[in-house]
Write a protein that holds these residues in place. Structure first.
Motif, short mmCIF file in Angstrom:
data_model
loop_
_atom_site.label_atom_id
_atom_site.label_comp_id
_atom_site.label_asym_id
_atom_site.label_seq_id
_atom_site.Cartn_x
_atom_site.Cartn_y
_atom_site.Cartn_z
N LEU A 45 0.83 -1.21 0.00
CA LEU A 45 0.00 0.00 0.00
C LEU A 45 0.86 1.26 0.00
N SER A 46 2.07 1.18 0.54
CA SER A 46 2.99 2.32 0.45
C SER A 46 3.26 2.64 -1.01
N LEU A 47 3.58 1.62 -1.77
CA LEU A 47 3.85 1.80 -3.20
C LEU A 47 2.61 2.26 -3.95
N GLN A 48 1.48 1.65 -3.66
CA GLN A 48 0.23 1.99 -4.35
C GLN A 48 -0.13 3.46 -4.15
N TYR A 49 -0.11 3.91 -2.90
CA TYR A 49 -0.56 5.28 -2.64
C TYR A 49 0.48 6.32 -3.02
N LEU A 50 1.75 5.95 -2.99
CA LEU A 50 2.75 6.88 -3.54
C LEU A 50 2.49 7.09 -5.03
N GLN A 51 2.29 6.00 -5.77
CA GLN A 51 2.03 6.11 -7.21
C GLN A 51 0.76 6.89 -7.48
N GLU A 52 -0.30 6.60 -6.72
CA GLU A 52 -1.58 7.29 -6.94
C GLU A 52 -1.49 8.78 -6.68
N THR A 53 -0.56 9.20 -5.83
CA THR A 53 -0.42 10.63 -5.52
C THR A 53 0.72 11.28 -6.31
N GLY A 101 7.80 11.66 14.71
CA GLY A 101 6.86 10.55 14.87
C GLY A 101 5.69 10.65 13.91
N LEU A 102 5.39 9.55 13.26
CA LEU A 102 4.26 9.47 12.34
C LEU A 102 3.45 8.23 12.68
N ALA A 103 2.14 8.36 12.65
CA ALA A 103 1.27 7.20 12.83
C ALA A 103 1.49 6.24 11.67
N ASP A 104 1.47 4.95 11.95
CA ASP A 104 1.73 3.94 10.93
C ASP A 104 0.44 3.54 10.23
N PRO A 105 0.24 4.02 8.99
CA PRO A 105 -1.00 3.68 8.29
C PRO A 105 -1.09 2.19 7.92
N SER A 106 0.04 1.51 7.86
CA SER A 106 0.02 0.10 7.47
C SER A 106 -0.50 -0.80 8.59
N LYS A 107 -0.61 -0.27 9.78
CA LYS A 107 -1.10 -1.08 10.90
C LYS A 107 -2.59 -0.85 11.19
N GLN A 109 -6.35 -1.24 11.21
CA GLN A 109 -7.34 -2.27 10.95
C GLN A 109 -8.64 -1.55 10.59
N GLY A 110 -9.15 -1.78 9.43
CA GLY A 110 -10.37 -1.10 9.02
C GLY A 110 -10.67 -1.41 7.57
N SER A 111 -11.59 -0.64 7.04
CA SER A 111 -12.00 -0.84 5.64
C SER A 111 -10.89 -0.36 4.71
N ASP A 112 -11.00 -0.74 3.45
CA ASP A 112 -10.05 -0.29 2.45
C ASP A 112 -10.03 1.23 2.37
N GLU A 113 -11.20 1.83 2.48
CA GLU A 113 -11.28 3.30 2.42
C GLU A 113 -10.60 3.94 3.62
N GLN A 114 -10.75 3.35 4.80
CA GLN A 114 -10.08 3.87 6.00
C GLN A 114 -8.57 3.74 5.87
N LYS A 115 -8.11 2.63 5.33
CA LYS A 115 -6.68 2.44 5.12
C LYS A 115 -6.14 3.46 4.12
N LYS A 116 -6.89 3.64 3.03
CA LYS A 116 -6.48 4.62 2.02
C LYS A 116 -6.36 6.00 2.64
N GLN A 117 -7.35 6.38 3.43
CA GLN A 117 -7.32 7.71 4.05
C GLN A 117 -6.14 7.85 5.00
N ALA A 118 -5.83 6.80 5.74
CA ALA A 118 -4.69 6.83 6.65
C ALA A 118 -3.39 7.04 5.88
N PHE A 119 -3.22 6.35 4.76
CA PHE A 119 -2.03 6.54 3.93
C PHE A 119 -1.99 7.95 3.35
N LEU A 120 -3.12 8.42 2.85
CA LEU A 120 -3.14 9.77 2.26
C LEU A 120 -2.85 10.83 3.31
#
Length: 156
Positions: A45-53, A101-107, A109-120
């Motif tokens: 997801l790190s790679l996916q959201y970097l590419q998407e942005t 310090g940064l919150a870890d979006p890869s950890k 637990q939630g919906s795909d949309e919640q994970k996406k928002q955490a990465f963004l």
């Protein structure tokens, strides 16, 4: 200026920081990332959201900080809580060290949309810090001022 971002597993936050810094600071800052206990692969997801942005992902890899002895970073930035308390190798001794310090979006637990928002959200937070970091690097402050400004960025 050369920066080494450190996070324990070097699979998410430090990778995001490396890619975002190299994108926004071309020619001013050279960024790399590493981990004390690298996972061996970048979180997908790190790679996916970097590419998407709009960030390049070529060459990003999870690797040990032992690989960077010859890199000789001017600045070492820890980006996760577990890395903040770790002892850095002696060759980091001449580097300025700060913690962002940064919150870890890869950890999350939630919906795909919640994970996406955490990465963004994480990507946006890093981008904001990096844009300020570029301005700091351009101003070439003395060591004390540099450390204060970098610490303030980490508190944002």
């Amino acid at each position: 200026m050369k920066i080494l971002y450190i996070c324990t597993h070097n699979r998410c936050r430090s990778i995001l920081s490396e890619a975002i810094t190299n994108h926004h600071a071309q020619g001013i800052i050279e960024a790399r990332s590493a981990g004390s206990q690298p996972a061996g692969e970048v979180h997908p997801l790190s790679l996916q959201y970097l590419q998407e942005t709009g960030y390049a992902v070529d060459g990003l890899q999870s690797q040990s900080w032992d690989e960077f002895e010859d890199f000789a970073p001017d600045l070492v930035v820890t980006v996760c809580d577990s890395a903040a308390g770790e002892t850095c190798p002696l060759w980091f001794g001449k580097s300025t060290k700060v913690h962002w310090g940064l919150a870890d979006p890869s950890k999350l637990q939630g919906s795909d949309e919640q994970k996406k928002q955490a990465f963004l959200d994480c990507i946006e937070q890093i981008k904001t810090r990096v844009q300020a970091l570029v301005e700091i690097a351009r101003s070439q402050p003395d060591q004390k001022t540099l450390i204060e400004q970098l610490a303030n960025l980490g508190a944002q």
